[in-house]
Write a protein that holds these residues in place. Sequence first.
Motif, PDB file in Angstrom:
ATOM      1  N   ALA A 419      74.767  47.172  21.100  1.00 32.03           N
ATOM      2  CA  ALA A 419      73.615  46.723  21.875  1.00 32.03           C
ATOM      3  C   ALA A 419      72.393  47.570  21.548  1.00 32.03           C
ATOM      4  O   ALA A 419      72.490  48.626  20.908  1.00 32.03           O
ATOM      5  CB  ALA A 419      73.923  46.791  23.370  1.00 32.03           C
ATOM      6  N   TRP A 443      68.216  44.752  28.026  1.00 36.29           N
ATOM      7  CA  TRP A 443      69.431  45.008  27.252  1.00 36.29           C
ATOM      8  C   TRP A 443      69.592  43.861  26.269  1.00 36.29           C
ATOM      9  O   TRP A 443      69.438  42.685  26.638  1.00 36.29           O
ATOM     10  CB  TRP A 443      70.629  45.068  28.197  1.00 36.29           C
ATOM     11  CG  TRP A 443      71.972  45.139  27.519  1.00 36.29           C
ATOM     12  CD1 TRP A 443      72.649  46.246  27.162  1.00 36.29           C
ATOM     13  CD2 TRP A 443      72.804  44.028  27.142  1.00 36.29           C
ATOM     14  NE1 TRP A 443      73.846  45.925  26.588  1.00 36.29           N
ATOM     15  CE2 TRP A 443      73.977  44.561  26.559  1.00 36.29           C
ATOM     16  CE3 TRP A 443      72.675  42.642  27.232  1.00 36.29           C
ATOM     17  CZ2 TRP A 443      74.999  43.756  26.074  1.00 36.29           C
ATOM     18  CZ3 TRP A 443      73.693  41.835  26.742  1.00 36.29           C
ATOM     19  CH2 TRP A 443      74.848  42.395  26.173  1.00 36.29           C
ATOM     20  N   ASP A 445      71.998  42.165  23.127  1.00 40.70           N
ATOM     21  CA  ASP A 445      73.272  42.100  22.423  1.00 40.70           C
ATOM     22  C   ASP A 445      73.005  41.999  20.920  1.00 40.70           C
ATOM     23  O   ASP A 445      72.379  41.041  20.459  1.00 40.70           O
ATOM     24  CB  ASP A 445      74.070  40.879  22.905  1.00 40.70           C
ATOM     25  CG  ASP A 445      75.506  40.865  22.380  1.00 40.70           C
ATOM     26  OD1 ASP A 445      75.722  41.268  21.231  1.00 40.70           O
ATOM     27  OD2 ASP A 445      76.400  40.437  23.135  1.00 40.70           O
TER      28      ASP A 445
END
Length: 937
Positions: A419, A443, A445
């Motif tokens: 991440a 955040w 991925d």
Amino acid sequence: MKQLTTYFALLVLVFSMLQFPTASAQTAETRPLELTDIMQFREIEQRQQSENLETIAFSANPDYGDREGIVVRSQDGETFSVPRGHAPKVSQDGAFVVFMQEPTLLEREQASSREERAKLVSNAVLVNVSSGEQQSFSHASSAAFSGDGNYLLVLHVKEFSKENGSPEGQILTLVSLSSGEQQQVNNVSDYAVAEEGSRVVWVEHTKHEEAVQEETADSETANSDNESAKEEAQVEAAVVMFNTGNSQRYILDRSTELKYSKLTFAPNAEFFAFLSGEKETKLTETPQTLWLWQQGQASARPADVARDGMILSEHSAMRFSDDSQRLFIGHRPTPEEKQETDLKPKSAEDLYNLDRLLGDRRLQVWHGDDGMIQPQQRQTYSRMQRATAAAVFYPAAGNMVALSNEPLESISLNDHPFAALAWNSEPYQREVTWNGFHHDLYWVDLATGERKLVAEKLRSSERGSLSPNGRYVVFVQDNVLKRFDSESGRSQVVGTNANVSWVDEENDVPAEPRSYGVAGWAADSSAFWVYDRFDIWQIDNNGNAVNLTQVGRESDRQFRVVFTDDHNVINAEEPVLLRAYHERLKTSGFYHFEVAEGELTELIEGEKTYSFLAHSEDKQQVLFTEQDFRQFPDLMIADRDFSAPKQLTNVNPQQSEFVWGNAELVEWESTRGEPLQGVLIKPDNYDANKRYPVMVYFYEKFSQRLYQWNQMKVNHRPNFPYFLGQDYVVFLPDVHFRHGAPGPSATESLVPAMEKIIEMGVADPDAIGLHGHSWSGYQAAFLVAETDIFAAVVSGAPVSNMTSAYSGIRWGSGLARQFQYETGQSRIGDSMYDNLEPYLKNSPVFVADKINTPMLIQFGDKDEAVPWEQGIEYYLALRRLDKPVVMLQYEGEPHHLQRYANKIDYTLKMLEFFDYYLKGEEAPEWWVEGLEYQHYE
């Protein structure tokens, strides 16, 4: 938990005006510093070392003079010197070091034009660490070692290369470090070396009829294919991979139409990437193609990294992750076509073509709804034109994942495998003007590009900490510690049982306080370590906090983790190295923390400032420095527990020739009862029966400098040992600020500080001088309206009128200054329109009638931080009121003086000013008579 048991080269120019009389504190063995002496003190810069710490290289740089490249063998202390060496690189095995060698200072000073400077010769100098033997390569522009440490590559400058048979590019020399044999490659424009192994790559240019041949190429076919181009003699570029181990070379790609750039090896050298773009384009930016070579392939292949509405940018980051599994790249919006710039009329009728006439306008529109005001847009324009939207390419699989659609969004292109974190400040651009910097935290991925909002409107310093498994993000919001779980998309408040503050307890600016930060994570992400003001806490996945160090707060020591492993992992299987700092006593040191046992063991601690620099690959040795006011931070090496420390360098042996001083801690209370500290520095042979003139230098907090070496430079700051040699005492007091009253806060802190050193019998009460610059220049300009305790004051680059400075511009960044007053250093706290009174009460110009102290003001008229008109306002106010004042205007200078002659002049005038008012020496002519307008070419 165990309780703590123990607490430079010869100068080119010598100014006869720099000679000063001997100070009374001078001993028979030492003499006062002159400015020419200060110039020759050196600092350790550009340090590099081998992984085992057996070879250390750096540049010893004086303030003014020729620097010196130095190689140290740490095992036996042997050193080798390269005159004027800088930018060292150490071979992989530490057996060789290469420096760049610049021309002498005399040559540089004598070269008065750009053309003359271009003719100066720089070299690369190779040092054999075992024998000390040196080999020089002339007219060099750069140098590097191959990843296996077997070859040195030297790229020579263009003009030299052209004169020596390389008309289409530069000469690249490959030197075998074992045999000394050299190979020369002509017409090179760029090169790269792998971090590991024997591969190097360069871009080679040849006339088409001399096209580069690879070992496996069919020369007849190549000649046949190129026959038609010979007439035009086009220049062909080829990306050549060369293996220094077996001398094989491969052509990864070649073209007469393309320009190659961004040569990038993966750390393991199993992948190599580069960009290509057309040499000629009608677009404002040239679209790029990503090429990828993989071990085992004979050539590179283009990769599919297309994005709708975007191009792969030449400004792309092009960085592999440390594990070589990911390549970060960047895209920009599809560019427009270049506009015609020829505005000459094509006919008589065209003379009156309004579109043609308007094409030559020079207009900037300041709109009230702009996200960034025009000066900020101007200052960030180049960066914005290079900003890219991040993406990650997986070379093994051949696929790309877009990580952001916004070129101006920041994203952590780090080595985390799962991440990344992204910070978007665009929603808060407009209010930066008055509210400072904030961003939204996301955040992301890395496998899918999916993103989740972690938190909105965090202070810009709050970046978040990502767990090793990529699942969690720890951050502070509204003074509360939180952990975000990417699986649930929710945040949880953690550490509530700790009953401590995770943010700055001593915050004194009208904005949310900064957090103390996250120290690191457990390898399995089951817990993280976080700081309060003193101690280190562990917080598990249930949110429970445990104080690991325990004794920090009670002993007034601050503990901090020195280093972590990859992905910010704290290795709990071995002792964790901590740095300790005693807040009140200012001592420091290193401790080992045994995680399993919970034991804290002192390794080294004392009346020094200790700094960790590096550890050996096996972590059995540490490279560090120790310093205090008398001790320069030379390089030292010790075992991992800091036993058997050994000094490796002695960069300034001449220090023993000069009068220096001793620093001690002084404590007092402000007029409002706040405890304060400062550093009092007495000259060698200080006479306790005598009162001294005192030069006071301050900013906000300086007591932490008790055990710090004073940087030996001639600049806008007073040099402490220089003043000590002139029989002054130097005092560095702290200031405690309260909101809405920054000016009175300085008075409340400094007046009792002066009374303290008078009471101690140190200061002559009629001979105390004050120097401040920028923020402390403002404080100095204000407090003289509230006290006559200072006999003379130097105020550098001060704000004098908060009502005009409030809406001024910091021209260096283009930012408006309003946020500094509402949320920042100026500490007013309200807008001028909500509360005008503190802006008036804290402005020196509005209380200038109360000033009796002689004032020396200094400003550069190109100051990029404080509008220099602030100095003019202050000068004119004092002049109108018949107060003793002189303003030194240094033409073309920014906030901190850059022209060396101006640094010297200011330093001399500062001392002359203080000598007159504090020591009764003759008044300098410039102070008495001034100086009429000077015209400089």
